[in-house]
Design a protein around this motif. Sequence first.
Motif, PDB file in Angstrom:
ATOM      1  N   GLU A 165     -31.230  35.405-121.067  1.00 15.26           N
ATOM      2  CA  GLU A 165     -30.158  36.376-120.878  1.00 15.26           C
ATOM      3  C   GLU A 165     -30.673  37.796-121.072  1.00 15.26           C
ATOM      4  O   GLU A 165     -31.478  38.076-121.960  1.00 15.26           O
ATOM      5  CB  GLU A 165     -29.007  36.093-121.846  1.00 15.26           C
ATOM      6  CG  GLU A 165     -28.260  34.815-121.521  1.00 15.26           C
ATOM      7  CD  GLU A 165     -27.071  34.598-122.425  1.00 15.26           C
ATOM      8  OE1 GLU A 165     -26.965  35.312-123.438  1.00 15.26           O
ATOM      9  OE2 GLU A 165     -26.253  33.720-122.121  1.00 15.26           O
ATOM     10  N   TYR A 197     -32.991  42.193-124.017  1.00 14.99           N
ATOM     11  CA  TYR A 197     -33.050  40.803-123.558  1.00 14.99           C
ATOM     12  C   TYR A 197     -33.267  39.880-124.752  1.00 14.99           C
ATOM     13  O   TYR A 197     -33.477  40.332-125.888  1.00 14.99           O
ATOM     14  CB  TYR A 197     -34.168  40.628-122.534  1.00 14.99           C
ATOM     15  CG  TYR A 197     -35.572  40.764-123.107  1.00 14.99           C
ATOM     16  CD1 TYR A 197     -36.327  39.637-123.430  1.00 14.99           C
ATOM     17  CD2 TYR A 197     -36.137  42.018-123.337  1.00 14.99           C
ATOM     18  CE1 TYR A 197     -37.604  39.762-123.957  1.00 14.99           C
ATOM     19  CE2 TYR A 197     -37.405  42.151-123.865  1.00 14.99           C
ATOM     20  CZ  TYR A 197     -38.136  41.020-124.170  1.00 14.99           C
ATOM     21  OH  TYR A 197     -39.400  41.141-124.709  1.00 14.99           O
ATOM     22  N   MET A 216     -28.678  36.359-115.812  1.00 14.68           N
ATOM     23  CA  MET A 216     -29.705  35.349-116.017  1.00 14.68           C
ATOM     24  C   MET A 216     -30.929  35.683-115.176  1.00 14.68           C
ATOM     25  O   MET A 216     -30.832  35.895-113.968  1.00 14.68           O
ATOM     26  CB  MET A 216     -29.169  33.966-115.629  1.00 14.68           C
ATOM     27  CG  MET A 216     -27.969  33.516-116.447  1.00 14.68           C
ATOM     28  SD  MET A 216     -28.272  33.428-118.216  1.00 14.68           S
ATOM     29  CE  MET A 216     -29.343  32.011-118.267  1.00 14.68           C
ATOM     30  N   LYS A 248     -23.943  40.058-119.237  1.00 19.49           N
ATOM     31  CA  LYS A 248     -25.149  39.246-119.281  1.00 19.49           C
ATOM     32  C   LYS A 248     -25.541  38.779-117.889  1.00 19.49           C
ATOM     33  O   LYS A 248     -24.724  38.398-117.081  1.00 19.49           O
ATOM     34  CB  LYS A 248     -24.942  38.042-120.205  1.00 19.49           C
ATOM     35  CG  LYS A 248     -24.738  38.443-121.657  1.00 19.49           C
ATOM     36  CD  LYS A 248     -24.543  37.244-122.547  1.00 19.49           C
ATOM     37  CE  LYS A 248     -24.359  37.680-124.000  1.00 19.49           C
ATOM     38  NZ  LYS A 248     -24.149  36.543-124.907  1.00 19.49           N
ATOM     39  N   THR A 297     -29.390  42.105-120.752  1.00 18.66           N
ATOM     40  CA  THR A 297     -28.363  43.122-120.566  1.00 18.66           C
ATOM     41  C   THR A 297     -29.063  44.469-120.431  1.00 18.66           C
ATOM     42  O   THR A 297     -30.292  44.556-120.529  1.00 18.66           O
ATOM     43  CB  THR A 297     -27.400  43.182-121.765  1.00 18.66           C
ATOM     44  OG1 THR A 297     -28.117  43.701-122.907  1.00 18.66           O
ATOM     45  CG2 THR A 297     -26.847  41.803-122.113  1.00 18.66           C
TER      46      THR A 297
END
Length: 423
Positions: free
Chosen positions: A376, A382, A370, A368, A378
């Motif tokens: 968050e 999201y 920011m 993850k 990936t």
Amino acid sequence: MTTTIDYQAEVSTASAPPWLAGFKADYEAIFVEGWSPYLGSVLLVVMIVGLMISGLFWGVFGGLKLWGDWFNSAIGLGPALGLPETLEEPLLHRMSLMNITLLLGAFCAALLSRQFQVSRPPKLEYIWAALGGCFMGLGATLAGGCTTGGFFTPALHSSPAGWAMWGGLLVGAAIGLKLLLWTLDHIEWGMQAPPKLNMPANLVSSYPLLGFGVLLAIIAWAAGWYYSGNEKLAVRGIIIVAGFAMGFIMHRSRLCFARAFREPFMTAEGEMTKAIILGLAIAIPLASLLFKNKVIDPYIAIPATFWVGSLLGGVVFGIGMVFAGGCASGSLWRMAEGHLKLWVAVFFFAWSGSVTSALLRQAGLIVKEMTLEEIEETRLGYQAYFPLMFDGWGWALFASAAVLLLWYALVRYNESTEKFTLL
């Protein structure tokens, strides 16, 4: 068809004094006769909203993954998978505790209804259970949750991630059913059912007393933690009650997400699907009020997997749950009434969830990050939130309502025409 247990209950009620017969009839109506799945769905929503008011949410996969982490650490795979040297205790981990108490709630309901029965499947179904459990573990990892944490809860939290997994689950359930039907047509080994295990009559007659014993033990456990003076244990006390109630409700109403996605393709029966639709139709507006009043942060239950992870995970999970014979929560409550196949499915679900989570994390797919907006993200997606995407709640609620209405229309049409059945 009247079973031996039902017959004994009818005879007992008929031969009892009038004043006692009334109590026994009420007991049978509440604890023995099946509840409507619609009632079960509404009661489940009540428990979920209660959790949300307490700042909590319903999830299953995180707890199962912890069980898998413990197993992998015990057999020496922890370092290779990059697992922490010290894992959280299963009774203190929120989702693990909720899973354990859900099991106990369903077990209590199975005892009170005198329906606990050790059920052994044919040998081939153990293989299906292991395969299905592994697929569910991978699917839940990709989607950020199972049918609970990847579909139902995110949809309730107004995230399109839930609806992306919903689409994947529909596709996966259809593919899984076609594959399962192929195996039934082409594989003969291991299809002979083993002899039924009959429980001793005196043990069955004591089930209700054992069930009330479990209930009293749960009340004592929850009260002890809630009034312990320890803030963490107090929160766990709430989870004990909620998890137990959910397991009890799901067993009594036979509520199962796997059936909601599988049955329309299999038999065109849509009662379970419509019960889930009803639950979401009630829960989504109630949840929106909690979010607007800042009672709970909606993002705590929204996976960072929209849309690729949610959709792909839904397909893989849908295939797995058909072979396993249940989703995550459905497998748990069916385990509690004695189905050995589901014990195998949940074991491999937990193990696979642990392994695939570690491997995808090492590959950088679910690490993850920011963003500047503090959402968050990936490589699988999201944290998507309808009110943010549509700049308000009007179109956000409309989007969820439109999907629910479409789902209901398709299911209702299929009940009448059987156009989408695959048998």
